[in-house]
Design a protein around this motif. Structure first.
Motif, PDB file in Angstrom:
ATOM      1  N   PHE A  96       0.836  -1.199   0.000  1.00 38.30           N
ATOM      2  CA  PHE A  96       0.000   0.000   0.000  1.00 38.30           C
ATOM      3  C   PHE A  96       0.871   1.250   0.000  1.00 38.30           C
ATOM      4  N   ALA A  97       2.003   1.193   0.728  1.00 35.65           N
ATOM      5  CA  ALA A  97       2.903   2.343   0.794  1.00 35.65           C
ATOM      6  C   ALA A  97       3.421   2.732  -0.585  1.00 35.65           C
ATOM      7  N   LYS A  98       3.618   1.749  -1.450  1.00 35.42           N
ATOM      8  CA  LYS A  98       4.076   2.037  -2.817  1.00 35.42           C
ATOM      9  C   LYS A  98       3.055   2.895  -3.557  1.00 35.42           C
ATOM     10  N   LYS A  99       1.765   2.598  -3.332  1.00 37.26           N
ATOM     11  CA  LYS A  99       0.714   3.381  -3.987  1.00 37.26           C
ATOM     12  C   LYS A  99       0.695   4.820  -3.490  1.00 37.26           C
ATOM     13  N   TRP A 100       1.189   5.034  -2.282  1.00 34.86           N
ATOM     14  CA  TRP A 100       1.162   6.374  -1.677  1.00 34.86           C
ATOM     15  C   TRP A 100       2.496   7.104  -1.832  1.00 34.86           C
ATOM     16  N   GLY A 101       3.404   6.563  -2.637  1.00 37.08           N
ATOM     17  CA  GLY A 101       4.599   7.325  -2.979  1.00 37.08           C
ATOM     18  C   GLY A 101       5.923   6.793  -2.484  1.00 37.08           C
ATOM     19  N   ALA A 102       5.938   5.662  -1.789  1.00 40.81           N
ATOM     20  CA  ALA A 102       7.218   5.106  -1.329  1.00 40.81           C
ATOM     21  C   ALA A 102       8.036   4.635  -2.526  1.00 40.81           C
ATOM     22  N   THR A 103       9.314   5.010  -2.571  1.00 44.98           N
ATOM     23  CA  THR A 103      10.197   4.557  -3.646  1.00 44.98           C
ATOM     24  C   THR A 103      10.853   3.224  -3.308  1.00 44.98           C
ATOM     25  N   HIS A 104      10.996   2.933  -2.008  1.00 39.10           N
ATOM     26  CA  HIS A 104      11.582   1.683  -1.541  1.00 39.10           C
ATOM     27  C   HIS A 104      10.779   1.208  -0.336  1.00 39.10           C
ATOM     28  N   VAL A 105      10.678  -0.110  -0.177  1.00 38.43           N
ATOM     29  CA  VAL A 105      10.028  -0.666   1.011  1.00 38.43           C
ATOM     30  C   VAL A 105      10.955  -1.702   1.633  1.00 38.43           C
ATOM     31  N   VAL A 106      10.901  -1.773   2.961  1.00 35.03           N
ATOM     32  CA  VAL A 106      11.736  -2.717   3.701  1.00 35.03           C
ATOM     33  C   VAL A 106      10.849  -3.459   4.690  1.00 35.03           C
TER      34      VAL A 106
ATOM     35  N   LEU B 145      -7.322  18.466   4.053  1.00 37.17           N
ATOM     36  CA  LEU B 145      -8.405  18.349   3.075  1.00 37.17           C
ATOM     37  C   LEU B 145      -7.996  18.940   1.723  1.00 37.17           C
ATOM     38  N   LYS B 146      -7.316  20.078   1.761  1.00 38.06           N
ATOM     39  CA  LYS B 146      -6.853  20.694   0.510  1.00 38.06           C
ATOM     40  C   LYS B 146      -5.816  19.810  -0.185  1.00 38.06           C
ATOM     41  N   PHE B 147      -4.953  19.176   0.601  1.00 39.00           N
ATOM     42  CA  PHE B 147      -3.951  18.267   0.039  1.00 39.00           C
ATOM     43  C   PHE B 147      -4.649  17.084  -0.630  1.00 39.00           C
ATOM     44  N   ILE B 148      -5.636  16.508   0.054  1.00 39.03           N
ATOM     45  CA  ILE B 148      -6.376  15.378  -0.504  1.00 39.03           C
ATOM     46  C   ILE B 148      -7.090  15.785  -1.784  1.00 39.03           C
ATOM     47  N   GLU B 149      -7.738  16.941  -1.750  1.00 35.71           N
ATOM     48  CA  GLU B 149      -8.480  17.422  -2.922  1.00 35.71           C
ATOM     49  C   GLU B 149      -7.546  17.634  -4.113  1.00 35.71           C
ATOM     50  N   ALA B 150      -6.337  18.123  -3.844  1.00 41.01           N
ATOM     51  CA  ALA B 150      -5.390  18.424  -4.922  1.00 41.01           C
ATOM     52  C   ALA B 150      -4.768  17.172  -5.521  1.00 41.01           C
ATOM     53  N   HIS B 151      -4.627  16.104  -4.730  1.00 34.70           N
ATOM     54  CA  HIS B 151      -3.865  14.938  -5.177  1.00 34.70           C
ATOM     55  C   HIS B 151      -4.692  13.659  -5.243  1.00 34.70           C
ATOM     56  N   LYS B 152      -6.014  13.768  -5.133  1.00 40.42           N
ATOM     57  CA  LYS B 152      -6.860  12.580  -5.073  1.00 40.42           C
ATOM     58  C   LYS B 152      -6.845  11.764  -6.361  1.00 40.42           C
ATOM     59  N   ASP B 153      -6.494  12.378  -7.469  1.00 38.69           N
ATOM     60  CA  ASP B 153      -6.419  11.639  -8.726  1.00 38.69           C
ATOM     61  C   ASP B 153      -5.103  10.872  -8.868  1.00 38.69           C
ATOM     62  N   LYS B 154      -4.137  11.192  -8.025  1.00 35.60           N
ATOM     63  CA  LYS B 154      -2.825  10.535  -8.092  1.00 35.60           C
ATOM     64  C   LYS B 154      -2.687   9.439  -7.036  1.00 35.60           C
ATOM     65  N   TYR B 155      -3.276   9.658  -5.864  1.00 35.94           N
ATOM     66  CA  TYR B 155      -3.135   8.708  -4.767  1.00 35.94           C
ATOM     67  C   TYR B 155      -4.511   8.200  -4.321  1.00 35.94           C
ATOM     68  N   PRO B 156      -4.618   6.909  -3.996  1.00 34.05           N
ATOM     69  CA  PRO B 156      -5.925   6.328  -3.646  1.00 34.05           C
ATOM     70  C   PRO B 156      -6.297   6.569  -2.178  1.00 34.05           C
ATOM     71  N   PHE B 157      -6.566   7.821  -1.820  1.00 34.28           N
ATOM     72  CA  PHE B 157      -6.816   8.148  -0.419  1.00 34.28           C
ATOM     73  C   PHE B 157      -7.990   7.368   0.165  1.00 34.28           C
ATOM     74  N   GLY B 158      -9.038   7.168  -0.623  1.00 35.40           N
ATOM     75  CA  GLY B 158     -10.205   6.471  -0.113  1.00 35.40           C
ATOM     76  C   GLY B 158      -9.957   5.018   0.221  1.00 35.40           C
ATOM     77  N   GLU B 159      -8.940   4.415  -0.394  1.00 34.68           N
ATOM     78  CA  GLU B 159      -8.648   3.005  -0.147  1.00 34.68           C
ATOM     79  C   GLU B 159      -8.046   2.754   1.229  1.00 34.68           C
ATOM     80  N   ILE B 160      -7.742   3.826   1.959  1.00 33.90           N
ATOM     81  CA  ILE B 160      -7.234   3.631   3.316  1.00 33.90           C
ATOM     82  C   ILE B 160      -8.289   2.946   4.178  1.00 33.90           C
TER      83      ILE B 160
END
Length: 369
Positions: free
Chosen positions: A224-234, A324-339
């Motif tokens: 899930f972290a990858k979908k939200w912008g993580a470049t690497h996961v450990v 809220l403004k951050f979510i509104e601005a980036h909701k098409d890029k990150y799946p906020f609702g899937e949290i």
């Protein structure tokens, strides 16, 4: 409009015991009070610990938990025309609200830090018969409570994260940027990929960091972290030896360590271990620690790394609005609702809490009807 006489609620009557479904009388509304119908109440990790009396604070029972709530205005007093940002509101609008801060104490008036209010009244931690928790059909929003209207183009599932994890991270990032912030090209390590960690990851990803490294023990959360912008996961389970794990993470940061570490796991041993991952110089932002237990650290690890250590807790209405403004601005890029990984009827709040504790649900939410 007729005010309902009772509200069903899942009530914590005793710590470490199942919540009970009770009919709670709707208290008499005072001048300026609102009544909202709960649309969506998400289950916070804090609730999981509160139910077992595992927090550093110990509010008396009975309690209606739930401080992450999107509610529809059911009763709106004539004195309330707009939200805190000046947006007109009416019955039926969805809103979210902060804890109540009185605006008169030193923290509110002088420091301009209402989250530190000396006379605050919280939601999700108060006496059940005050009806101020989201695990219910209805909730009272006290007169003077700051609230904001949820934009029509933001779903309740997308918005509810701003009620706790999101606004907490926004507040923490404000403090981080007061100390230099995340610079272009920085390596950022986020330990713990629950909701707080996810918001830390997505905000770091939007900051110009060259690497955003997520560390957890759950493969599902790391994916899930990858979908939200993580470049690497450990996955820490893949590196059980501490020395090897530290070396591996430092290597992902180009060999010199993390320019910024954001601790969101709440695990004391992780908090201590992170000092060994810091670059020189560095910043260490601590958001996830809620225990009153202790852990040994070496003070020279702070001094040697020229580290700025920042603690941050909660947030106020400014941070709800920014999130809220951050979510509104980036909701098409990150799946906020899937949290919101799973929804449960109100009466199944105990199942939701159990699934949160076991890790079955990343973020559970309660719905009425």
């Amino acid at each position: 409009m007729d005010i309902p006489k009772t509200s069903k609620a899942m009530v914590l009557t005793r710590f470490s015991q199942p919540l009970e479904l009770l009919d709670i009388p709707v208290p008499e509304l005072k001048d300026g009070d609102m009544l909202v119908k709960v649309d969506l109440a998400s289950v916070c990790g804090t609730d999981v610990h509160l139910a077992r009396d595992e927090l550093s604070m110990h509010p008396p029972t009975p309690i209606i938990m739930g401080h992450e709530t999107v509610g529809e205005i059911y009763y709106l007093p004539d004195s309330v025309k707009t939200d805190v940002a000046g947006t007109p509101v009416k019955a039926g609008d969805r809103i979210m609200w902060s804890h109540f801060f009185d605006g008169t104490c030193y923290s509110c008036k002088v420091l301009h830090e209402p989250v530190l209010c000396e006379h605050s009244r919280g939601y999700g931690f108060s006496n059940a018969y005050e009806l101020r928790g989201g695990y219910a059909e209805y909730e009272v929003v006290l007169s003077g409570t700051d609230f904001v209207r949820v934009p029509d183009n933001v779903t309740s599932e997308e918005a509810v994260g701003a009620c706790c994890a999101g606004r907490t991270v926004v507040n923490a990032f404000d403090k981080l940027y007061n100390c230099g912030g995340i610079r272009q090209g920085d390596s950022v390590v986020v330990t713990g990929v629950g909701p707080v960690g996810l918001y830390a990851i997505v905000m770091a990803a939007q900051s110009g960091a060259s690497r955003v490294i997520a560390v957890d023990i759950s493969e599902n959360r790391l994916e899930f972290a990858k979908k939200w912008g993580a470049t690497h996961v450990v996955n820490a389970k893949d590196h059980p030896d501490e020395a090897e794990r530290v070396k591996y993470i430092r290597g992902l940061c180009g060999g010199r360590g993390a320019d910024v570490i954001i601790e969101c796991s709440g695990v004391l041993s992780v908090f201590a271990e992170n000092f060994k991952i810091l670059a020189n110089p560095s910043k260490y932002l601590i958001i996830g620690q809620t225990s009153d237990k202790s852990v040994p650290i070496v003070p020279n690890d702070i001094q040697h790394h020229n580290a700025v250590v920042i603690g941050s807790h909660s947030g106020d209405i400014r941070h709800y609005i920014k999130c809220l403004k951050f979510i509104e601005a980036h909701k098409d890029k990150y799946p906020f609702g899937e949290i919101i990984s799973k929804k449960y009827p109100l009466a199944e709040a105990n199942v939701a809490l159990a699934d949160m504790r076991s890790g079955v649900a990343l973020k559970a939410a309660l719905v009425n009807g």
